[in-house]
Design an enzyme around this catalytic site. Structure first.
Site, mmCIF file in Angstrom:
data_model
loop_
_atom_site.group_PDB
_atom_site.id
_atom_site.type_symbol
_atom_site.label_atom_id
_atom_site.label_comp_id
_atom_site.label_asym_id
_atom_site.label_seq_id
_atom_site.Cartn_x
_atom_site.Cartn_y
_atom_site.Cartn_z
ATOM 1 N N GLU A 15 0.621 -1.584 -0.178
ATOM 2 C CA GLU A 15 -0.416 0.101 -0.261
ATOM 3 C C GLU A 15 0.928 1.443 0.027
ATOM 4 O O GLU A 15 0.443 2.439 0.667
ATOM 5 C CB GLU A 15 -1.554 0.078 0.896
ATOM 6 C CG GLU A 15 -2.147 -1.000 1.336
ATOM 7 C CD GLU A 15 -2.386 -1.652 2.625
ATOM 8 O OE1 GLU A 15 -4.409 -0.749 2.462
ATOM 9 O OE2 GLU A 15 -1.846 -2.297 3.195
ATOM 10 N N SER A 174 -5.737 -4.261 2.050
ATOM 11 C CA SER A 174 -5.844 -4.258 0.091
ATOM 12 C C SER A 174 -6.155 -5.495 -0.673
ATOM 13 O O SER A 174 -6.275 -5.087 -1.622
ATOM 14 C CB SER A 174 -5.011 -3.748 -0.596
ATOM 15 O OG SER A 174 -4.895 -1.828 -0.189
ATOM 16 N N TYR A 245 -8.943 -0.235 -6.554
ATOM 17 C CA TYR A 245 -8.306 1.086 -6.980
ATOM 18 C C TYR A 245 -8.197 1.434 -8.037
ATOM 19 O O TYR A 245 -7.390 2.428 -8.743
ATOM 20 C CB TYR A 245 -6.689 0.907 -6.523
ATOM 21 C CG TYR A 245 -6.331 0.358 -5.352
ATOM 22 C CD1 TYR A 245 -6.503 1.766 -4.476
ATOM 23 C CD2 TYR A 245 -6.116 -0.600 -4.434
ATOM 24 C CE1 TYR A 245 -6.739 1.836 -2.716
ATOM 25 C CE2 TYR A 245 -6.024 -0.780 -2.930
ATOM 26 C CZ TYR A 245 -6.092 0.520 -2.452
ATOM 27 O OH TYR A 245 -6.175 0.173 -1.011
ATOM 28 N N ARG A 284 -11.288 2.283 11.614
ATOM 29 C CA ARG A 284 -12.536 2.670 10.576
ATOM 30 C C ARG A 284 -12.930 1.016 10.413
ATOM 31 O O ARG A 284 -12.562 -0.062 10.555
ATOM 32 C CB ARG A 284 -12.294 2.754 9.000
ATOM 33 C CG ARG A 284 -12.939 2.815 7.975
ATOM 34 C CD ARG A 284 -13.049 2.801 6.664
ATOM 35 N NE ARG A 284 -12.689 1.448 6.279
ATOM 36 C CZ ARG A 284 -11.247 1.134 5.574
ATOM 37 N NH1 ARG A 284 -10.438 1.904 4.977
ATOM 38 N NH2 ARG A 284 -11.624 -0.543 5.208
ATOM 39 N N ASP A 286 -15.020 -2.742 10.039
ATOM 40 C CA ASP A 286 -15.757 -2.862 8.708
ATOM 41 C C ASP A 286 -16.552 -3.838 8.735
ATOM 42 O O ASP A 286 -16.173 -4.955 9.281
ATOM 43 C CB ASP A 286 -14.515 -3.190 6.955
ATOM 44 C CG ASP A 286 -14.109 -1.469 6.667
ATOM 45 O OD1 ASP A 286 -14.008 -1.038 7.329
ATOM 46 O OD2 ASP A 286 -12.429 -2.141 6.155
ATOM 47 N N GLU A 300 -13.340 -6.442 9.534
ATOM 48 C CA GLU A 300 -12.053 -6.149 10.403
ATOM 49 C C GLU A 300 -12.023 -5.073 10.866
ATOM 50 O O GLU A 300 -12.738 -3.579 10.441
ATOM 51 C CB GLU A 300 -10.710 -6.277 9.599
ATOM 52 C CG GLU A 300 -11.184 -5.081 7.436
ATOM 53 C CD GLU A 300 -10.149 -4.890 6.771
ATOM 54 O OE1 GLU A 300 -9.285 -4.733 7.366
ATOM 55 O OE2 GLU A 300 -10.054 -4.529 5.808
ATOM 56 N N ASN A 302 -8.900 -1.588 10.831
ATOM 57 C CA ASN A 302 -8.514 -0.847 9.855
ATOM 58 C C ASN A 302 -7.656 -0.054 10.546
ATOM 59 O O ASN A 302 -9.133 1.213 10.954
ATOM 60 C CB ASN A 302 -8.449 -0.190 8.725
ATOM 61 C CG ASN A 302 -8.558 -1.496 7.775
ATOM 62 O OD1 ASN A 302 -8.020 -2.338 7.338
ATOM 63 N ND2 ASN A 302 -10.161 -1.374 7.279
ATOM 64 N N GLY A 306 -7.140 4.166 4.853
ATOM 65 C CA GLY A 306 -6.949 4.978 3.503
ATOM 66 C C GLY A 306 -7.474 6.660 4.253
ATOM 67 O O GLY A 306 -8.554 7.130 4.429
#
Ligand code: ADP
Ligand code: MG
Ligand code: MG
Length: 339
Positions: A15, A174, A245, A284, A286, A300, A302, A306
């Protein structure tokens, strides 16, 4: 007096480029009347680039080589009030850089060693969240050596979860190295790929129906707040690297069209997970929401999501009334807060 901030970006993970994009956004958003910001790009080799090379890397969006040894440059990090380690994935988001900064005695944005390391590892995260009573998909761990010496026991573990199932390296992001395995014949290839990237691999059952993917932002240290819930939609079998992406492949919906009860449940579960994992600053969280059954499963956490101006996390807080520049300022304040 202005606060001196060291902004770390790039890094050794897959990443690297995403991190440089996020860093450019943060660099231009931190208010100059409050902060003196020095960016340092970490090359893909894991070395810290001097100023002119850093500038070049930020402009070009990548730095495959170059730089000084980490410990050599880290010593010079001492002149800063706080570090913003805007690094995603292994060797950045996983507690390694956090350990270095802790040793150096410099405050930094985001989770400490424990919260970063546990949240980066999908197996450890699942274990901690299970003990906190947070709903998740069924899963199993496999270790590389087991796969090499007793592959049948690993195949049996997969069969017990049922097909289709997901195979993932335990410590990546990612969607790198992740496969959705539809049939037992495809299991070996998926495991070979995942084990080429990590010593530990997680096998995960799939929900009975294709889930909706909903995400919530958390901001704060020991009194964290939750953002509105957002939803990601995409036309792919799952949210893989290419879908993540490639411009235009996915869309964000904020707030997610959900009943008030479900949205509140998501926010409550996310806050519980943040505390259980000892996260700090930001995360974040999810989820999978299976509309057909009403199931809500945590996927998960994070700890350095991002962070471009169009990324989900900043967009979620923008919807809560906190613009990008106020958000990054708040994150630095949280790093400097006595805990
Ligand atoms: P990463 O940390 O790389 O983002 P995730 O665990 O979030 O890895 O998996 C990436 C994507 O794969 C998810 O966003 C989702 O689309 C799909 N996925 C992963 N695990 C499952 C699962 N158990 N059931 C259904 N879809 C899954
Ligand atoms: Mg992830
Ligand atoms: Mg994910």
């Amino acid at each position: 007096m202005k606060k001196r901030i060291l902004l770390l970006a790039g890094g050794q993970s897959g990443e690297h480029e995403v991190s440089l994009m996020s860093a450019r956004s943060v660099l231009s958003a931190l208010p100059r009347d409050q902060f003196d910001v020095t960016p340092v790009v970490i090359s893909k080799q894991g070395r810290w680039l001097p100023p002119t090379e850093t500038q070049r890397a930020l402009e070009s969006g990548e730095a495959p080589t170059g730089g000084d040894l980490v410990l050599h440059r880290a010593a010079s990090a001492e002149g800063y009030d706080a570090v913003f380690p805007l690094l995603h994935g292994p060797m950045g988001e996983d507690g390694t850089v956090q350990g270095l900064l802790t040793l150096a005695g410099i405050p930094f944005v985001g989770s400490g060693v424990l919260g970063s390391a546990v949240s980066m590892d999908k197996v450890m995260t699942k274990q901690v969240l299970a003990s906190a009573g947070i709903p998740q998909v069924a899963w199993a761990l496999a270790v590389r050596r087991e796969w090499q010496t007793q592959p049948d026991t690993v195949r049996e573990r997969a069969a017990a979860l049922g097909y289709p199932l997901f195979v993932k390296p335990a410590n990546l992001g990612s969607s790198v190295g992740i496969s959705k395995v539809a049939r037992p014949e495809d299991l070996d290839g998926a495991l070979t790929l995942a084990f080429s990237l990590d010593r530990r691999v997680i096998l995960e059952a799939m929900t009975a129906h294709k889930p909706r993917e909903v995400e919530v932002g958390i901001l704060g240290n020991d009194a964290p707040i939750a953002s509105p819930v957002g939803e990601l939609r995409f036309d792919a079998d799952f949210y893989d690297y290419e879908t993540k992406y490639t411009e235009g492949r996915a869309s964000m919906h904020i707030p997610a069209p959900l009943s008030a009860e479900v949205a509140e449940q998501i926010r409550t579960l996310a806050l519980r997970a943040f505390r259980a994992l000892d996260c700090a600053g930001l995360a974040r969280v999810d989820f999978f929401y299976v509309e057909e059954t009403g199931e809500l499963l945590l996927n998960e956490v994070n700890t350095m999501p991002g962070f471009t101006t169009t990324s989900m996390y900043p967009k979620l807080f923008e919807a809560a009334g906190l613009n990008y520049s106020a958000l990054v300022t708040r994150l630095v304040e949280l790093a400097l807060e006595d805990r």
